[in-house]
Motif scaffolding. Structure first.
Motif, PDB file in Angstrom:
ATOM      1  N   ALA A 117       0.832  -1.205   0.000  1.00 15.93           N
ATOM      2  CA  ALA A 117       0.000   0.000   0.000  1.00 15.93           C
ATOM      3  C   ALA A 117       0.868   1.258   0.000  1.00 15.93           C
ATOM      4  N   VAL A 118       1.879   1.289   0.843  1.00 14.38           N
ATOM      5  CA  VAL A 118       2.767   2.455   0.906  1.00 14.38           C
ATOM      6  C   VAL A 118       3.525   2.604  -0.411  1.00 14.38           C
ATOM      7  N   GLN A 158      -2.173  10.287  -8.484  1.00  9.98           N
ATOM      8  CA  GLN A 158      -3.399   9.580  -8.844  1.00  9.98           C
ATOM      9  C   GLN A 158      -4.267   9.297  -7.614  1.00  9.98           C
ATOM     10  N   PHE A 159      -3.633   9.167  -6.458  1.00  6.98           N
ATOM     11  CA  PHE A 159      -4.391   8.941  -5.232  1.00  6.98           C
ATOM     12  C   PHE A 159      -4.759  10.247  -4.535  1.00  6.98           C
ATOM     13  N   GLY A 160      -4.298  11.374  -5.085  1.00  6.37           N
ATOM     14  CA  GLY A 160      -4.645  12.670  -4.526  1.00  6.37           C
ATOM     15  C   GLY A 160      -3.904  13.042  -3.259  1.00  6.37           C
ATOM     16  N   ILE A 161      -2.717  12.450  -3.044  1.00  6.58           N
ATOM     17  CA  ILE A 161      -1.966  12.784  -1.825  1.00  6.58           C
ATOM     18  C   ILE A 161      -0.674  13.543  -2.109  1.00  6.58           C
ATOM     19  N   PHE A 219      -0.046  10.043   5.262  1.00  8.34           N
ATOM     20  CA  PHE A 219      -1.415   9.728   4.863  1.00  8.34           C
ATOM     21  C   PHE A 219      -1.965   8.519   5.620  1.00  8.34           C
ATOM     22  N   VAL A 220      -1.172   7.473   5.765  1.00  2.35           N
ATOM     23  CA  VAL A 220      -1.677   6.246   6.400  1.00  2.35           C
ATOM     24  C   VAL A 220      -1.633   6.303   7.927  1.00  2.35           C
ATOM     25  N   GLN A 240      -5.330  -0.758   8.648  1.00  2.00           N
ATOM     26  CA  GLN A 240      -4.986  -1.383   7.376  1.00  2.00           C
ATOM     27  C   GLN A 240      -6.237  -1.516   6.504  1.00  2.00           C
ATOM     28  N   SER A 241      -7.363  -1.803   7.128  1.00  2.00           N
ATOM     29  CA  SER A 241      -8.623  -1.921   6.401  1.00  2.00           C
ATOM     30  C   SER A 241      -9.013  -0.587   5.763  1.00  2.00           C
ATOM     31  N   GLU A 242      -8.849   0.502   6.483  1.00  2.00           N
ATOM     32  CA  GLU A 242      -9.171   1.829   5.929  1.00  2.00           C
ATOM     33  C   GLU A 242      -8.284   2.160   4.731  1.00  2.00           C
ATOM     34  N   VAL A 243      -7.004   1.835   4.839  1.00  2.00           N
ATOM     35  CA  VAL A 243      -6.079   2.110   3.740  1.00  2.00           C
ATOM     36  C   VAL A 243      -6.444   1.259   2.530  1.00  2.00           C
ATOM     37  N   GLN A 244      -6.722  -0.030   2.751  1.00  2.00           N
ATOM     38  CA  GLN A 244      -7.087  -0.910   1.642  1.00  2.00           C
ATOM     39  C   GLN A 244      -8.387  -0.444   0.975  1.00  2.00           C
ATOM     40  N   GLN A 245      -9.353  -0.006   1.767  1.00  2.00           N
ATOM     41  CA  GLN A 245     -10.609   0.497   1.208  1.00  2.00           C
ATOM     42  C   GLN A 245     -10.372   1.753   0.378  1.00  2.00           C
TER      43      GLN A 245
END
Length: 144
Positions: free
Chosen positions: A32-33, A42-45, A123-124, A129-134
Protein backbone atom coordinates in the motif's frame (compact mmCIF):
# COMPACT_ATOMS: atom_id res chain seq x y z
CA UNK A 1 11.84 -9.16 -19.23
CA UNK A 2 10.17 -6.54 -17.04
CA UNK A 3 11.12 -2.95 -17.73
CA UNK A 4 9.34 -1.56 -14.68
CA UNK A 5 8.85 -3.14 -11.28
CA UNK A 6 11.47 -5.82 -11.57
CA UNK A 7 12.00 -7.95 -8.48
CA UNK A 8 15.19 -5.99 -7.80
CA UNK A 9 13.43 -2.60 -8.03
CA UNK A 10 10.62 -3.77 -5.77
CA UNK A 11 13.20 -5.10 -3.29
CA UNK A 12 14.91 -1.71 -3.17
CA UNK A 13 11.64 0.17 -2.73
CA UNK A 14 10.53 -2.26 0.00
CA UNK A 15 13.84 -1.77 1.78
CA UNK A 16 13.49 2.03 1.60
CA UNK A 17 9.94 1.77 2.97
CA UNK A 18 11.09 -0.39 5.87
CA UNK A 19 13.94 2.04 6.53
CA UNK A 20 11.55 4.99 6.64
CA UNK A 21 9.18 3.24 9.04
CA UNK A 22 11.84 1.55 11.19
CA UNK A 23 9.22 -0.84 12.52
CA UNK A 24 7.96 -4.26 11.47
CA UNK A 25 5.45 -4.11 8.61
CA UNK A 26 3.36 -6.74 6.88
CA UNK A 27 3.44 -7.20 3.08
CA UNK A 28 0.02 -5.56 2.60
CA UNK A 29 1.17 -2.36 4.30
CA UNK A 30 4.41 -2.32 2.32
CA UNK A 31 2.47 -2.75 -0.93
CA UNK A 32 0.00 0.00 0.00
CA UNK A 33 2.77 2.45 0.91
CA UNK A 34 4.61 1.53 -2.29
CA UNK A 35 1.56 2.29 -4.44
CA UNK A 36 0.78 5.51 -2.58
CA UNK A 37 4.41 6.58 -2.93
CA UNK A 38 4.72 5.85 -6.64
CA UNK A 39 1.27 7.10 -7.68
CA UNK A 40 0.62 9.81 -5.10
CA UNK A 41 -0.89 12.17 -7.65
CA UNK A 42 -3.40 9.58 -8.84
CA UNK A 43 -4.39 8.94 -5.23
CA UNK A 44 -4.64 12.67 -4.53
CA UNK A 45 -1.97 12.78 -1.83
CA UNK A 46 0.87 14.47 -3.74
CA UNK A 47 1.48 16.59 -6.81
CA UNK A 48 3.22 13.97 -8.95
CA UNK A 49 3.50 10.31 -9.83
CA UNK A 50 7.10 9.11 -9.56
CA UNK A 51 6.57 6.73 -12.48
CA UNK A 52 4.79 9.32 -14.57
CA UNK A 53 1.20 9.47 -15.69
CA UNK A 54 0.14 6.28 -17.42
CA UNK A 55 -2.88 4.05 -17.85
CA UNK A 56 -1.20 0.92 -16.50
CA UNK A 57 -0.37 2.11 -12.99
CA UNK A 58 -3.19 0.34 -11.21
CA UNK A 59 -2.62 -3.00 -12.89
CA UNK A 60 0.24 -3.31 -10.41
CA UNK A 61 -2.19 -3.87 -7.55
CA UNK A 62 -3.31 -7.26 -8.78
CA UNK A 63 0.11 -8.44 -9.86
CA UNK A 64 2.22 -6.96 -7.10
CA UNK A 65 1.34 -8.88 -3.95
CA UNK A 66 3.29 -12.04 -4.77
CA UNK A 67 6.17 -9.94 -6.09
CA UNK A 68 6.35 -8.06 -2.78
CA UNK A 69 6.45 -11.35 -0.87
CA UNK A 70 9.21 -12.65 -3.15
CA UNK A 71 11.17 -9.42 -2.74
CA UNK A 72 10.86 -9.58 1.04
CA UNK A 73 12.05 -13.19 1.10
CA UNK A 74 15.09 -12.18 -0.96
CA UNK A 75 15.81 -9.28 1.41
CA UNK A 76 15.69 -11.71 4.34
CA UNK A 77 17.92 -14.20 2.50
CA UNK A 78 20.40 -11.42 1.63
CA UNK A 79 20.59 -10.32 5.27
CA UNK A 80 18.97 -6.87 4.96
CA UNK A 81 15.63 -7.61 6.61
CA UNK A 82 14.48 -9.78 9.50
CA UNK A 83 11.25 -11.78 9.28
CA UNK A 84 9.16 -11.85 12.44
CA UNK A 85 6.28 -14.24 12.95
CA UNK A 86 3.04 -12.81 14.24
CA UNK A 87 -0.48 -14.11 14.77
CA UNK A 88 -1.44 -12.77 11.33
CA UNK A 89 1.60 -14.00 9.39
CA UNK A 90 5.05 -12.63 8.72
CA UNK A 91 6.12 -9.09 9.50
CA UNK A 92 9.36 -7.62 8.18
CA UNK A 93 11.81 -5.24 9.83
CA UNK A 94 14.94 -3.67 8.41
CA UNK A 95 18.16 -4.51 10.24
CA UNK A 96 21.46 -2.63 10.51
CA UNK A 97 22.80 -4.09 7.25
CA UNK A 98 19.65 -2.96 5.45
CA UNK A 99 19.81 0.52 6.98
CA UNK A 100 23.46 0.81 6.01
CA UNK A 101 22.60 -0.18 2.44
CA UNK A 102 19.80 2.43 2.32
CA UNK A 103 22.25 5.14 3.36
CA UNK A 104 24.23 4.40 0.19
CA UNK A 105 21.15 4.79 -2.05
CA UNK A 106 21.61 8.41 -3.03
CA UNK A 107 20.31 8.60 -6.61
CA UNK A 108 17.71 11.23 -7.51
CA UNK A 109 15.08 8.50 -7.75
CA UNK A 110 15.94 7.12 -4.30
CA UNK A 111 15.72 10.60 -2.81
CA UNK A 112 12.39 11.30 -4.52
CA UNK A 113 11.04 7.91 -3.45
CA UNK A 114 12.07 8.54 0.18
CA UNK A 115 10.18 11.86 0.11
CA UNK A 116 7.15 10.15 -1.42
CA UNK A 117 7.27 7.46 1.28
CA UNK A 118 7.18 10.19 3.92
CA UNK A 119 4.05 11.65 2.28
CA UNK A 120 2.44 8.20 2.13
CA UNK A 121 3.41 7.58 5.75
CA UNK A 122 1.67 10.79 6.81
CA UNK A 123 -1.41 9.73 4.86
CA UNK A 124 -1.68 6.25 6.40
CA UNK A 125 -0.76 7.33 9.93
CA UNK A 126 -3.68 6.74 12.26
CA UNK A 127 -5.59 4.68 9.70
CA UNK A 128 -6.23 0.97 10.05
CA UNK A 129 -4.99 -1.38 7.38
CA UNK A 130 -8.62 -1.92 6.40
CA UNK A 131 -9.17 1.83 5.93
CA UNK A 132 -6.08 2.11 3.74
CA UNK A 133 -7.09 -0.91 1.64
CA UNK A 134 -10.61 0.50 1.21
CA UNK A 135 -9.16 3.85 0.11
CA UNK A 136 -6.96 2.12 -2.47
CA UNK A 137 -9.86 -0.01 -3.71
CA UNK A 138 -12.22 2.98 -4.01
CA UNK A 139 -9.65 4.87 -6.03
CA UNK A 140 -9.05 1.89 -8.28
CA UNK A 141 -12.76 1.58 -9.00
CA UNK A 142 -13.04 5.29 -9.68
CA UNK A 143 -10.41 5.03 -12.43
CA UNK A 144 -11.82 2.01 -14.26
Amino acid sequence: MKIFNSDFEISLRSLLILDAYNTALDPDTIKAVDLLSIYGKQFGISSENLHGDNSFSFTEVASGQETIKTALKELVRDGFVTAITSTTGFMYRINSAGSSYCERLTSDYASEFKQAVNIANEFVRGKSQSEVQQFLYRNLLRRE
